[in-house]
Scaffold this active site. Sequence first.
Site, PDB file in Angstrom:
ATOM      1  CG  HIS A  52      83.397   9.983  83.189  1.00 24.56           C
ATOM      2  ND1 HIS A  52      83.533   9.730  84.529  1.00 24.56           N
ATOM      3  CD2 HIS A  52      83.612  11.317  83.036  1.00 24.56           C
ATOM      4  CE1 HIS A  52      83.788  10.856  85.161  1.00 24.56           C
ATOM      5  NE2 HIS A  52      83.851  11.830  84.275  1.00 24.56           N
ATOM      6  CG  HIS A  58      89.566  13.700  87.648  1.00 24.50           C
ATOM      7  ND1 HIS A  58      89.487  13.924  89.012  1.00 24.50           N
ATOM      8  CD2 HIS A  58      88.437  14.232  87.123  1.00 24.50           C
ATOM      9  CE1 HIS A  58      88.350  14.540  89.282  1.00 24.50           C
ATOM     10  NE2 HIS A  58      87.694  14.740  88.158  1.00 24.50           N
TER      11      HIS A  58
HETATM   12  O1  G3P Z   1      83.389  16.282  81.727  1.00 22.34           O
HETATM   13  C1  G3P Z   1      82.419  15.668  82.505  1.00 22.34           C
HETATM   14  C2  G3P Z   1      82.939  15.249  83.848  1.00 22.34           C
HETATM   15  O2  G3P Z   1      84.140  14.567  83.668  1.00 22.34           O
HETATM   16  C3  G3P Z   1      83.154  16.412  84.782  1.00 22.34           C
HETATM   17  O3  G3P Z   1      83.501  16.044  86.069  1.00 22.34           O
HETATM   18  O4  G3P Z   1      85.092  15.651  87.890  1.00 22.34           O
HETATM   19  O5  G3P Z   1      84.497  13.779  86.384  1.00 22.34           O
HETATM   20  O6  G3P Z   1      85.946  15.637  85.597  1.00 22.34           O
HETATM   21  P1  G3P Z   1      84.820  15.239  86.499  1.00 22.34           P
HETATM   22 MG    MG Z   2      86.201  15.144  83.509  1.00 25.14          MG
END
Ligand code: G3P
Ligand code: MG
Length: 243
Positions: free
Chosen positions: A6, A48
């Site tokens: 992630h 992000h």
């Molecule tokens: O794509 C999965 C996840 O990354 C979505 O939430 O806020 O971590 O981008 P976020």
């Molecule tokens: Mg994400």
Amino acid sequence: MILCGHRGVASLAPENTLAGLREAHRLGLEWVEIDVQLTRDEQVVVIHDEKVDRCTDGRGWVRQYDRNELSRLDAGSWFSPAFAEERIPLLQDYLALAIRLGIHVNIELKLYPEDDAERLCRRVSEVLEQGAFDKHMLLFSSFEPDCIKFMHELQPDIPRALLVERIPDDWQTQLQQLDCTSLHCHHRHLTRAQALAVKAAGYRLNCYTVNHIDEAATLAAWGVDMIFTDQPQDYLAAGWNPN
Ligand code: G3P
Ligand code: MG
């Protein structure tokens, strides 16, 4: 069940940086997830938050920075002094390295309230065309259905996923209308019945952000295909296969 890093590997390297991508490769991951946005001069950058404050030494909105200004920010020291050289990557640089390392990338199209979905998608599509990146290595996702629609028009060969927090009642209609291959949801709200229904309908089901092995084991038993995790190293240490 696939382990997708992630934002790279967010627990071991500053999120959404090339250092995180190298970390994913070191761990043997085949997939990472990143978030992309546009700068003021329409460069696609990997970050992000809507602002640079949390993950750089700068202040302010990503959309108000030119790429050159943004590239001067330190995107690693907030995480550890060892990463002081990290910068906010351009999508093209991130993909070039990922593909060289053999890593698949889930590109999450981040659309904040003041952003324009079509503009973001057009620029992402141009980056892909200019770089001639292998489309089999990529997957698009977004919480914003308009982004999925535009990517369907612009890059029909790259699979798409609808991102949701909770799975809505009309999930199947939405996935059909958007011609998605996958549904991405927050693991905490997923029920076994929903997981079985999504799988029975022939879709891939991927869950974020799963950082505990016991939760992941339950999801695997329900047929979940991939989890997004900040801590893939924990799973690997416990003997899980990353792919
Ligand atoms: O794509 C999965 C996840 O990354 C979505 O939430 O806020 O971590 O981008 P976020
Ligand atoms: Mg994400």
